[in-house]
Design a protein around this motif. Structure first.
Motif, mmCIF file in Angstrom:
data_model
loop_
_atom_site.group_PDB
_atom_site.id
_atom_site.type_symbol
_atom_site.label_atom_id
_atom_site.label_comp_id
_atom_site.label_asym_id
_atom_site.label_seq_id
_atom_site.Cartn_x
_atom_site.Cartn_y
_atom_site.Cartn_z
ATOM 1 N N ILE A 1 0.836 -1.206 0.000
ATOM 2 C CA ILE A 1 0.000 0.000 0.000
ATOM 3 C C ILE A 1 0.869 1.253 0.000
ATOM 4 C CG2 ILE A 1 -1.702 1.320 1.303
ATOM 5 C CD1 ILE A 1 -2.699 -1.397 2.375
ATOM 6 N N VAL B 1 0.770 4.365 -2.514
ATOM 7 C CA VAL B 1 0.599 5.760 -2.110
ATOM 8 C C VAL B 1 1.659 6.624 -2.784
ATOM 9 C CG1 VAL B 1 0.775 7.360 -0.166
ATOM 10 C CG2 VAL B 1 -0.518 5.263 0.087
ATOM 11 N N ALA C 1 0.949 7.010 -6.463
ATOM 12 C CA ALA C 1 -0.145 7.965 -6.633
ATOM 13 C C ALA C 1 0.375 9.384 -6.469
ATOM 14 C CB ALA C 1 -1.256 7.678 -5.627
ATOM 15 N N CYS C 2 1.272 9.556 -5.494
ATOM 16 C CA CYS C 2 1.801 10.897 -5.236
ATOM 17 C C CYS C 2 2.612 11.389 -6.438
ATOM 18 C CB CYS C 2 2.670 10.864 -3.992
ATOM 19 S SG CYS C 2 3.116 12.482 -3.410
ATOM 20 N N VAL D 1 0.175 17.844 1.071
ATOM 21 C CA VAL D 1 -1.058 17.390 1.721
ATOM 22 C C VAL D 1 -1.214 15.886 1.545
ATOM 23 C CG1 VAL D 1 -3.568 17.489 1.639
ATOM 24 C CG2 VAL D 1 -2.250 19.592 1.509
ATOM 25 N N TYR D 2 -0.943 15.416 0.318
ATOM 26 C CA TYR D 2 -1.145 13.992 0.068
ATOM 27 C C TYR D 2 -0.151 13.142 0.863
ATOM 28 C CZ TYR D 2 -2.395 9.724 -2.232
ATOM 29 O OH TYR D 2 -2.828 8.448 -2.468
ATOM 30 N N LEU E 1 1.095 13.897 3.682
ATOM 31 C CA LEU E 1 0.635 13.920 5.071
ATOM 32 C C LEU E 1 -0.477 12.892 5.279
ATOM 33 C CD1 LEU E 1 0.746 15.328 7.816
ATOM 34 C CD2 LEU E 1 -0.915 16.948 6.973
ATOM 35 N N VAL E 2 -1.455 12.893 4.368
ATOM 36 C CA VAL E 2 -2.558 11.933 4.485
ATOM 37 C C VAL E 2 -2.012 10.509 4.346
ATOM 38 C CG1 VAL E 2 -4.713 11.139 3.466
ATOM 39 C CG2 VAL E 2 -4.259 13.563 3.615
ATOM 40 N N GLY E 3 -1.106 10.323 3.380
ATOM 41 C CA GLY E 3 -0.566 8.981 3.147
ATOM 42 C C GLY E 3 0.288 8.486 4.296
ATOM 43 N N LEU F 1 -0.211 8.632 7.226
ATOM 44 C CA LEU F 1 -1.020 8.054 8.286
ATOM 45 C C LEU F 1 -1.201 6.565 8.096
ATOM 46 C CD1 LEU F 1 -3.632 10.884 8.531
ATOM 47 C CD2 LEU F 1 -1.883 10.309 10.174
ATOM 48 N N SER F 2 -0.870 6.071 6.881
ATOM 49 C CA SER F 2 -1.002 4.630 6.695
ATOM 50 C C SER F 2 0.235 3.895 7.185
ATOM 51 C CB SER F 2 -1.291 4.300 5.226
ATOM 52 O OG SER F 2 -0.153 4.544 4.448
ATOM 53 N N ILE G 1 0.309 2.098 10.793
ATOM 54 C CA ILE G 1 -0.251 0.749 10.791
ATOM 55 C C ILE G 1 0.843 -0.257 10.500
ATOM 56 C CG2 ILE G 1 -2.178 -0.634 9.985
ATOM 57 C CD1 ILE G 1 -3.167 1.750 8.530
ATOM 58 N N ILE H 1 -7.176 6.796 -7.895
ATOM 59 C CA ILE H 1 -5.766 6.454 -7.653
ATOM 60 C C ILE H 1 -5.286 7.070 -6.345
ATOM 61 C CG2 ILE H 1 -3.420 6.762 -8.514
ATOM 62 C CD1 ILE H 1 -4.568 6.649 -11.321
ATOM 63 N N PRO I 1 -5.649 3.870 -2.073
ATOM 64 C CA PRO I 1 -4.611 3.422 -1.132
ATOM 65 C C PRO I 1 -4.730 4.081 0.238
ATOM 66 C CG PRO I 1 -3.639 4.758 -2.876
ATOM 67 C CD PRO I 1 -5.050 4.491 -3.266
ATOM 68 N N VAL I 2 -5.180 5.337 0.249
ATOM 69 C CA VAL I 2 -5.256 6.050 1.525
ATOM 70 C C VAL I 2 -6.462 5.584 2.341
ATOM 71 C CG1 VAL I 2 -5.535 8.314 2.549
ATOM 72 C CG2 VAL I 2 -4.059 8.042 0.586
#
Lengths: 231, 245
Positions: free
Chosen positions: A120, A124, A127-128, A147-148, A150-152, A154-155, A158, B188, B192-193
């Motif tokens: 994953i 991410v 995608a970025c 921003v992306y 930062l959001v990513g 967070l995965s 895990i 996309i 994933p997020v």
């Protein structure tokens, strides 16, 4: 064109020497593991590349946040460099892991939480990079990718937690193992020394690559600015 | 002497202002929600597309997976969440694309309100659309496959899952519409997020459908709530830099 700084040159030479030393240590110094034999040698670089991937991920997340606060383009360059390096090193980690897993787990891939998380994270990043490609305005590109990231990012917690949270077959090398962790082993001091040396080597390699990549991108930016001037 | 008098007076004034600011914020959110719902009520573009698409996805799953009784038991929650996720992406994309198409977003941004009010407004209207689709898909699925999906636990998970999905989806959709490859960018970026939310939703729904004990479901529900909070907080903090021009 700005010449490479002497520190960077020294760092480049140092990381190649360290790399050779790490290879020598893995193959000559570290003892053979009892049940897994030579396959276990993959482990040292597997850990080290995963470490670099993590470093890159954290660097990217931090650089993204700093960019959002400061709006200084150099943080964007750093973020992108970290993402690219991390993408490549996580991929190497996955490939090395597969090479190890084939004889030990008897499969190239399983949908174990850790492995899935690594996959994953790769997606991410891809995608970025796609997102960055789709935006022409450099300022907006920097904001969006920060921003992306930062959001990513967070995965990733895990990834760290998964090994404890879920039942997993991925061995925990540092800490406690249960019977279900296939391919776990206890390290002897020379093995530990080799592992930490590899971690150190790859950290230096990471810093060197990061510096080179940022420098390359700065040159790219300079070229863009020149072109704008001419036009 | 004068100063000591004015300070409490100013504080009192500030106190008076405070609730009105919150009220203004809520009003701005409601205005955006109302605008979206009114537009949807008149055009019915988005909901009808989402609904037809959702039903088509279920139809395709029916052929692809041969949804007989034993298979259904194990895959129902997965099928449902894939359907919701796909239909949700369609809705999110469209709801932001219409803002971008006719320069409506710029108009919205000109409004003298906090930008996050616009985010929450869009997110809430997207959530409403998604919940409407789910409210139709769940009974339809129950009817078509003769399994009862109307279960309070499952409905709760559906709402929680949709909140998380829409929270991060609205943020990413407002990014995606501003790129060159706008239509293909959102899935996309989003899938994933959104995986933690989808994973937790699928596992929790499966638990409720199979009637597992609460202790086995709760970790997933907790993970879901944690991600709902994280995504809402992150979107709240970063939406400004996504729409800033």
């Amino acid at each position: 064109m700005k010449p490479q700084s002497p520190t960077l040159k020294i760092l480049t030479i140092l990381s190649s020497l360290l790399f050779l030393a790490a290879l020598a240590m893995v193959f000559l110094y570290a003892p053979l593991e009892e049940t897994m034999n030579y396959v276990q040698k993959v482990f040292y670089f597997h850990i080290a590349t995963a470490w670099v991937g993590m470093l890159g991920f954290m660097a990217a997340a931090v650089a993204g946040v700093v960019y959002l606060v400061r709006h200084d383009r150099k943080w964007d360059l750093l973020e992108m460099a970290a993402i690219e390096i991390s993408l490549v090193f996580f991929l190497i980690t996955i490939i090395l892991g597969s090479i190890w897993a084939r004889p030990v787990w008897n499969t190239w891939w399983t949908w174990d939480p850790r492995l899935t998380t690594a996959a994953i994270v790769e997606l991410v990043y891809l995608a970025c990079l796609l997102l960055r490609q789709g935006i022409d305005d450099p300022e907006r590109r920097a904001r969006f990718s920060a921003v992306y990231t930062l959001v990513g990012s967070l995965s990733v917690p895990i990834a760290f937690l998964s090994i404890r949270l879920f039942r997993t077959i991925h061995p925990v090398v540092i800490g406690t193992n249960t019977a279900s962790n296939l391919g776990a082993f206890n390290m002897t001091p020379p093995m530990l020394a080799t592992m930490f040396f590899c971690l150190f080597t790859f950290s230096v390699v990471f810093a060197t690559l990061l510096w080179h990549r940022v420098r390359l991108e700065q040159l790219n930016v300079a070229i863009e600015e020149r072109q704008m001037e001419i036009l | 002497m004068k100063k000591s008098l004015t300070v409490p007076a100013a504080a009192a004034l500030e106190k008076q202002k405070q609730p009105s600011r919150v009220a203004g914020f809520l009003k701005a959110i409601l205005a955006v929600v109302w605008k979206d719902l009114a537009a949807e009520l008149r055009s019915r573009e988005l909901l009808s597309a989402m609904l037809v698409f959702a039903l088509l996805v279920i139809l395709i799953f029916n052929f692809a997976l041969e949804l007989d009784l034993p298979t259904r038991r194990s895959v129902t929650s997965g099928v449902l969440w894939v359907t919701f996720a796909f239909a949700g992406t369609l809705g999110l994309n469209r709801s932001m694309a219409i803002e971008k198409d006719r320069g409506c977003l710029d108009g919205l941004l000109l409004a003298p309100v906090d930008r996050s009010a616009i985010y929450f407004g869009k997110a809430i209207s997207n959530l409403v659309f998604m919940l409407i689709v789910e409210a139709i898909v769940l009974p339809a699925y129950s009817l078509l496959y003769n399994t009862n999906l109307i279960n309070p636990g499952l409905i709760g998970v559906t709402i929680l899952g949709s909140i998380g999905y829409v929270a991060v989806g609205t943020l990413l959709a407002s990014m995606a519409v501003q790129t060159r490859t706008r239509d293909i960018m959102l899935p996309i970026l989003l899938f994933p997020v959104a995986i933690p939310v989808l994973l937790a939703s699928v596992k929790a729904s499966e638990g409720f459908l199979q009637g597992l004990a609460g202790a086995e479901i709760m970790p997933w529900v907790n993970l879901l709530i944690v991600y709902d909070v994280i995504f809402i907080a992150v979107a709240f903090m970063t939406f400004d830099s996504v729409v800033e021009e």
